[in-house]
Write a protein that holds these residues in place. Structure first.
Motif, PDB file in Angstrom:
ATOM      1  N   ARG A  45       0.864  -1.075   0.020  1.00 53.52           N
ATOM      2  CA  ARG A  45      -0.213   0.007   0.066  1.00 53.52           C
ATOM      3  C   ARG A  45       1.003   1.121  -0.010  1.00 53.52           C
ATOM      4  NH1 ARG A  45      -2.942  -0.989   4.544  1.00 53.52           N
ATOM      5  NH2 ARG A  45      -1.624   0.328   5.929  1.00 53.52           N
ATOM      6  N   PHE A  46       1.838   1.059   0.920  1.00 53.92           N
ATOM      7  CA  PHE A  46       2.877   2.428   0.966  1.00 53.92           C
ATOM      8  C   PHE A  46       3.574   2.650  -0.410  1.00 53.92           C
ATOM      9  CE2 PHE A  46       6.705   4.717   1.759  1.00 53.92           C
ATOM     10  CZ  PHE A  46       6.486   5.580   2.538  1.00 53.92           C
ATOM     11  N   SER A  47       3.974   1.398  -1.196  1.00 51.36           N
ATOM     12  CA  SER A  47       4.549   1.845  -2.269  1.00 51.36           C
ATOM     13  C   SER A  47       3.843   2.080  -3.397  1.00 51.36           C
ATOM     14  CB  SER A  47       5.339   0.264  -2.863  1.00 51.36           C
ATOM     15  OG  SER A  47       6.109   0.417  -3.913  1.00 51.36           O
ATOM     16  N   SER A  48       2.544   1.841  -3.419  1.00 47.17           N
ATOM     17  CA  SER A  48       1.587   2.040  -4.287  1.00 47.17           C
ATOM     18  C   SER A  48       1.056   3.595  -4.422  1.00 47.17           C
ATOM     19  CB  SER A  48       0.401   1.306  -4.197  1.00 47.17           C
ATOM     20  OG  SER A  48      -0.947   1.898  -5.062  1.00 47.17           O
ATOM     21  N   ASN A  49       0.954   4.017  -3.014  1.00 50.55           N
ATOM     22  CA  ASN A  49       0.775   5.311  -2.761  1.00 50.55           C
ATOM     23  C   ASN A  49       1.694   6.317  -3.100  1.00 50.55           C
ATOM     24  OD1 ASN A  49      -1.998   4.922  -1.977  1.00 50.55           O
ATOM     25  ND2 ASN A  49      -1.504   4.835   0.277  1.00 50.55           N
ATOM     26  N   MET A  50       2.659   6.046  -2.862  1.00 44.71           N
ATOM     27  CA  MET A  50       4.112   6.551  -3.130  1.00 44.71           C
ATOM     28  C   MET A  50       4.146   6.939  -4.787  1.00 44.71           C
ATOM     29  SD  MET A  50       6.485   8.663  -2.346  1.00 44.71           S
ATOM     30  CE  MET A  50       6.913   8.356  -0.490  1.00 44.71           C
ATOM     31  N   GLU A  51       4.131   5.998  -5.466  1.00 45.07           N
ATOM     32  CA  GLU A  51       4.146   5.956  -6.987  1.00 45.07           C
ATOM     33  C   GLU A  51       2.855   6.853  -7.441  1.00 45.07           C
ATOM     34  OE1 GLU A  51       6.402   4.879  -9.077  1.00 45.07           O
ATOM     35  OE2 GLU A  51       7.339   4.265  -7.197  1.00 45.07           O
TER      36      GLU A  51
END
Length: 157
Positions: free
Chosen positions: A87-93
């Motif tokens: 989730r963190f990675s997706s949101n950062m992208e």
């Protein structure tokens, strides 16, 4: 090509106004630079014009588009719980794209999750950053204060 006075959005920095387009010498070569004032952070940024597109510099969205996207934001469906790292990675992208709609998706998702269960420190910081970026653009689009723009992001309930 942007003109002086244009309202622009610079990913990870926020919305600003082009204050000058000027030639500067850098490493012995003349290069055109775009000077941008970013009111939300009281920052001035100089960006080489030839790198503006690659850096994601874009015009702010128009009022009609903002209104439509805000309506979607209020009615957003939230995807099933993803593992924290994913989730963190997706949101950062999404935030890095600099797209208004992607930023709203992150903001909505994190606000929703924060109501369910307190966010960890990294996600709280991401929530605040996403909100800061969206507020900076909304305030320029609608010609309102940042406090007023933040008020537009209050979810019901």
């Amino acid at each position: 090509m942007f003109q002086v006075g244009d309202k622009v959005f610079y990913p990870m920095h926020g919305a600003g106004i082009v204050t000058a387009i000027e030639e500067k010498e850098f490493r012995g070569e003349l290069e055109k630079y775009c000077s941008i004032t970013i009111p939300s952070s009281h920052m001035n940024v100089m960006l080489p014009v030839k790198k503006a597109s690659k850096a994601g510099l874009r015009s702010v969205i128009d009022r009609r588009t903002a209104k439509r996207m805000l309506e979607d934001y209020y009615d957003a469906e939230h995807e099933p719980q993803l593992p924290w790292k994913q989730r963190f990675s997706s949101n950062m992208e999404k935030i890095k794209t600099g797209e208004f709609e992607a930023g709203l998706e992150v903001l909505s998702d994190l606000q929703y999750r924060n109501k369910e269960k307190p966010l960890n420190a990294s996600e709280k910081q991401m929530l605040n950053n996403a909100k800061r970026l969206i507020v900076s653009e909304l305030s320029l689009i609608k010609n309102i204060t940042e406090s007023q723009a933040e008020g537009l992001l209050q979810l019901p309930g």
